[in-house]
Design an enzyme around this catalytic site. Structure first.
Site, PDB file in Angstrom:
ATOM      1  CD  GLU A  63      -5.376  -1.429  -6.516  1.00  0.00           C
ATOM      2  OE1 GLU A  63      -3.968  -0.725  -6.866  1.00  0.00           O
ATOM      3  OE2 GLU A  63      -6.283  -0.530  -5.762  1.00  0.00           O
ATOM      4  CD  GLU A 113      -9.003   2.546  -5.933  1.00  0.00           C
ATOM      5  OE1 GLU A 113      -8.701   1.793  -5.089  1.00  0.00           O
ATOM      6  OE2 GLU A 113      -9.450   2.407  -7.115  1.00  0.00           O
ATOM      7  N   GLY A 127      -6.615   0.985  -2.610  1.00  0.00           N
ATOM      8  CA  GLY A 127      -8.014   1.558  -1.942  1.00  0.00           C
ATOM      9  C   GLY A 127      -7.674   2.813  -1.061  1.00  0.00           C
ATOM     10  CB  ALA A 176      -9.349  -2.966  -0.381  1.00  0.00           C
TER      11      ALA A 176
HETATM   12  N1  DAK Z   1      -5.119  -5.773   3.974  1.00  0.00           N
HETATM   13  C1  DAK Z   1      -4.956  -6.536   4.875  1.00  0.00           C
HETATM   14  N2  DAK Z   1      -4.078  -6.650   5.911  1.00  0.00           N
HETATM   15  C2  DAK Z   1      -3.093  -5.658   5.719  1.00  0.00           C
HETATM   16  C3  DAK Z   1      -2.945  -4.730   4.411  1.00  0.00           C
HETATM   17  C4  DAK Z   1      -4.161  -4.852   3.643  1.00  0.00           C
HETATM   18  N3  DAK Z   1      -4.355  -4.262   2.589  1.00  0.00           N
HETATM   19  N4  DAK Z   1      -1.862  -4.066   4.380  1.00  0.00           N
HETATM   20  C5  DAK Z   1      -1.188  -4.464   5.627  1.00  0.00           C
HETATM   21  N5  DAK Z   1      -1.830  -5.442   6.300  1.00  0.00           N
HETATM   22  C6  DAK Z   1      -1.480  -6.007   7.544  1.00  0.00           C
HETATM   23  C7  DAK Z   1      -0.393  -6.939   7.247  1.00  0.00           C
HETATM   24  O1  DAK Z   1      -0.988  -8.355   6.861  1.00  0.00           O
HETATM   25  C8  DAK Z   1       0.053  -7.188   8.728  1.00  0.00           C
HETATM   26  O2  DAK Z   1      -0.769  -8.143   9.371  1.00  0.00           O
HETATM   27  P1  DAK Z   1      -0.112  -9.017  10.345  1.00  0.00           P
HETATM   28  O3  DAK Z   1       0.426  -9.954   9.501  1.00  0.00           O
HETATM   29  O4  DAK Z   1       0.778  -8.409  11.512  1.00  0.00           O
HETATM   30  O5  DAK Z   1      -1.234  -9.869  10.978  1.00  0.00           O
HETATM   31  C9  DAK Z   1       0.155  -5.831   9.086  1.00  0.00           C
HETATM   32  O6  DAK Z   1      -0.888  -5.079   8.325  1.00  0.00           O
HETATM   33  C10 DAK Z   1       1.263  -4.796   8.945  1.00  0.00           C
HETATM   34  O7  DAK Z   1       1.690  -4.970   7.774  1.00  0.00           O
HETATM   35  P2  DAK Z   1       3.242  -5.572   7.284  1.00  0.00           P
HETATM   36  O8  DAK Z   1       3.633  -6.545   8.300  1.00  0.00           O
HETATM   37  O9  DAK Z   1       3.005  -5.931   5.976  1.00  0.00           O
HETATM   38  O10 DAK Z   1       4.122  -4.174   7.665  1.00  0.00           O
HETATM   39  P3  DAK Z   1       5.301  -3.741   6.653  1.00  0.00           P
HETATM   40  O11 DAK Z   1       5.815  -2.398   7.060  1.00  0.00           O
HETATM   41  O12 DAK Z   1       6.243  -5.013   6.330  1.00  0.00           O
HETATM   42  O13 DAK Z   1       4.740  -3.295   5.076  1.00  0.00           O
HETATM   43  C11 DAK Z   1       3.298  -2.293   3.522  1.00  0.00           C
HETATM   44  C12 DAK Z   1       3.923  -2.310   4.945  1.00  0.00           C
HETATM   45  C13 DAK Z   1       2.180  -1.281   3.328  1.00  0.00           C
HETATM   46  C14 DAK Z   1       4.326  -2.224   2.603  1.00  0.00           C
HETATM   47  C15 DAK Z   1       2.678  -3.802   3.364  1.00  0.00           C
HETATM   48  O14 DAK Z   1       1.892  -4.270   4.592  1.00  0.00           O
HETATM   49  C16 DAK Z   1       1.846  -4.029   2.296  1.00  0.00           C
HETATM   50  O15 DAK Z   1       2.427  -4.311   0.997  1.00  0.00           O
HETATM   51  N6  DAK Z   1       0.533  -4.195   2.479  1.00  0.00           N
HETATM   52  C17 DAK Z   1      -0.391  -4.409   1.397  1.00  0.00           C
HETATM   53  C18 DAK Z   1      -0.563  -3.268   0.336  1.00  0.00           C
HETATM   54  C19 DAK Z   1      -1.531  -3.671  -0.846  1.00  0.00           C
HETATM   55  O16 DAK Z   1      -1.249  -4.441  -1.769  1.00  0.00           O
HETATM   56  N7  DAK Z   1      -2.778  -3.174  -0.728  1.00  0.00           N
HETATM   57  C20 DAK Z   1      -3.863  -3.697  -1.425  1.00  0.00           C
HETATM   58  C21 DAK Z   1      -3.865  -2.711  -2.613  1.00  0.00           C
HETATM   59  S1  DAK Z   1      -4.988  -3.489  -3.630  1.00  0.00           S
HETATM   60  C22 DAK Z   1     -12.578  -4.091  -4.074  1.00  0.00           C
HETATM   61  C23 DAK Z   1     -12.071  -2.677  -4.523  1.00  0.00           C
HETATM   62  C24 DAK Z   1     -10.898  -2.290  -4.371  1.00  0.00           C
HETATM   63  C25 DAK Z   1      -9.920  -2.983  -4.058  1.00  0.00           C
HETATM   64  C26 DAK Z   1     -10.278  -4.468  -3.633  1.00  0.00           C
HETATM   65  C27 DAK Z   1     -11.565  -4.701  -3.757  1.00  0.00           C
HETATM   66  N8  DAK Z   1     -13.813  -4.760  -3.999  1.00  0.00           N
HETATM   67  C28 DAK Z   1     -15.184  -4.074  -4.484  1.00  0.00           C
HETATM   68  C29 DAK Z   1     -13.932  -5.937  -3.523  1.00  0.00           C
HETATM   69  C30 DAK Z   1      -8.659  -2.463  -3.896  1.00  0.00           C
HETATM   70  C31 DAK Z   1      -7.612  -3.428  -3.564  1.00  0.00           C
HETATM   71  C32 DAK Z   1      -6.466  -2.507  -3.168  1.00  0.00           C
HETATM   72  O17 DAK Z   1      -6.467  -1.818  -2.192  1.00  0.00           O
END
Ligand code: DAK
Length: 256
Positions: free
Chosen positions: A133, A113, A110, A64
């Site tokens: 998460e 998921e 997400g 997400a």
């Molecule tokens: N959200 C927003 N931006 C994201 C992102 C994300 N999940 N994942 C990556 N990006 C963006 C980065 O911020 C970066 O943007 P800039 O800084 O260039 O502007 C760009 O994509 C490239 O990412 P990285 O520079 O980080 O790339 P790397 O190769 O270094 O790393 C990575 C890749 C996949 C390991 C890393 O990007 C990462 O850890 N990303 C986040 C993974 C993560 O934690 N995902 C979220 C999981 S929590 C909800 C319901 C469900 C959820 C939430 C709310 N509601 C009902 C409200 C679920 C939550 C989740 O999914």
């Protein structure tokens, strides 16, 4: 350009989430576009099977959009989890047309998921999957706590949810999280071969089979997940987890 690209060939509708600059992260607009495309596919007799994938080679969906939910409160979190589950994730799982996820890189939070809501998963050998998460101070809120345990069993699901760690494609295959692993350049072709095998069968029987398999799984836990997910938004841990991600630093949780 559209956030979801569509192409229909030989009864196979390919939906490509197209937000490569954010690794295809799911914001509200992507969720709405995908949801609308799935809904339209249900009434289109030309569509027999749906293939779901992400743009580029790096990510299926990196979760997400953290920038979007970082300032949510409990009510907003709970409401969006409920709406997200209903409008997209349940819509994928309850699609009358079988859905094959072609996982082309990171499938996190997400993103995983979403892949788990699909009926069959094929991964490229560079795919990495996980539910990070808890490192952000929340729990999976789009059905992940339920579907992961349904797919890989309670023990492996507990490990993945509680550590928040990623596993690679081979480990995903070993625990049954994905059905097949192939080289990245063969991913879409392989997903289409699988979709083609499915598409040869009777549409009414496919819809009945999906319904029957899913009927064997309890829906009770999904509501608990939504409530517990919403409560996470009231915590200091959530503020710290999301702020740390946005500031590109490690979170400091009590005792860590
Ligand atoms: N959200 C927003 N931006 C994201 C992102 C994300 N999940 N994942 C990556 N990006 C963006 C980065 O911020 C970066 O943007 P800039 O800084 O260039 O502007 C760009 O994509 C490239 O990412 P990285 O520079 O980080 O790339 P790397 O190769 O270094 O790393 C990575 C890749 C996949 C390991 C890393 O990007 C990462 O850890 N990303 C986040 C993974 C993560 O934690 N995902 C979220 C999981 S929590 C909800 C319901 C469900 C959820 C939430 C709310 N509601 C009902 C409200 C679920 C939550 C989740 O999914």
């Amino acid at each position: 350009m559209s956030l979801v690209l569509k192409s229909l060939e030989d009864g196979i509708l390919t939906l490509t989430i197209h937000r490569p600059e954010a690794l295809n992260a799911l914001n509200r607009s992507v969720i709405d576009a995908l949801s609308a495309a799935l809904e339209a596919a249900q009434d289109n007799d030309d569509v027999r099977v749906i293939v779901l994938t992400g743009a580029g080679e790096k990510a299926f969906v990196a979760g997400a959009d953290i920038k979007e939910f970082a300032d949510f409160d409990q009510a907003k979190g709970e409401d969006l989890a409920r709406r997200g589950q209903r409008d997209l994730f349940d819509r994928v799982e309850q699609s009358r047309k079988p859905v094959v996820a072609a996982v082309n890189g990171f499938a996190l939070g997400g993103g995983l998921e979403l892949a788990m809501a699909a009926h069959v998963r094929i991964a490229s050998s560079n795919a990495r999957m996980g539910l990070p998460e808890v490192s952000l101070g929340v729990i999976p809120g789009y059905g992940g706590t339920q579907r992961l345990a349904q797919i890989v069993g309670k023990g492996k699901a507990m490990e993945m949810v509680l550590t928040g760690g990623m596993i690679d494609a081979e480990a995903s295959l070993a625990c049954g999280l994905v059905n097949q692993v192939v080289d990245p350049e063969l991913l879409l072709e392989t997903a289409h071969v699988m979709a083609g095998k499915i598409a040869k069968n009777a549409p009414t029987a496919l819809a009945a089979a999906l319904d029957s398999v899913l009927a064997g799984y309890s829906r009770d836990g999904f509501d608990v997940e939504i409530q517990r997910f919403g409560q996470c938004f009231t915590t200091h841990d959530f503020k710290e987890g999301t702020t740390a991600f946005l500031e590109k630093r490690k979170p400091q949780f009590p005792g860590s």
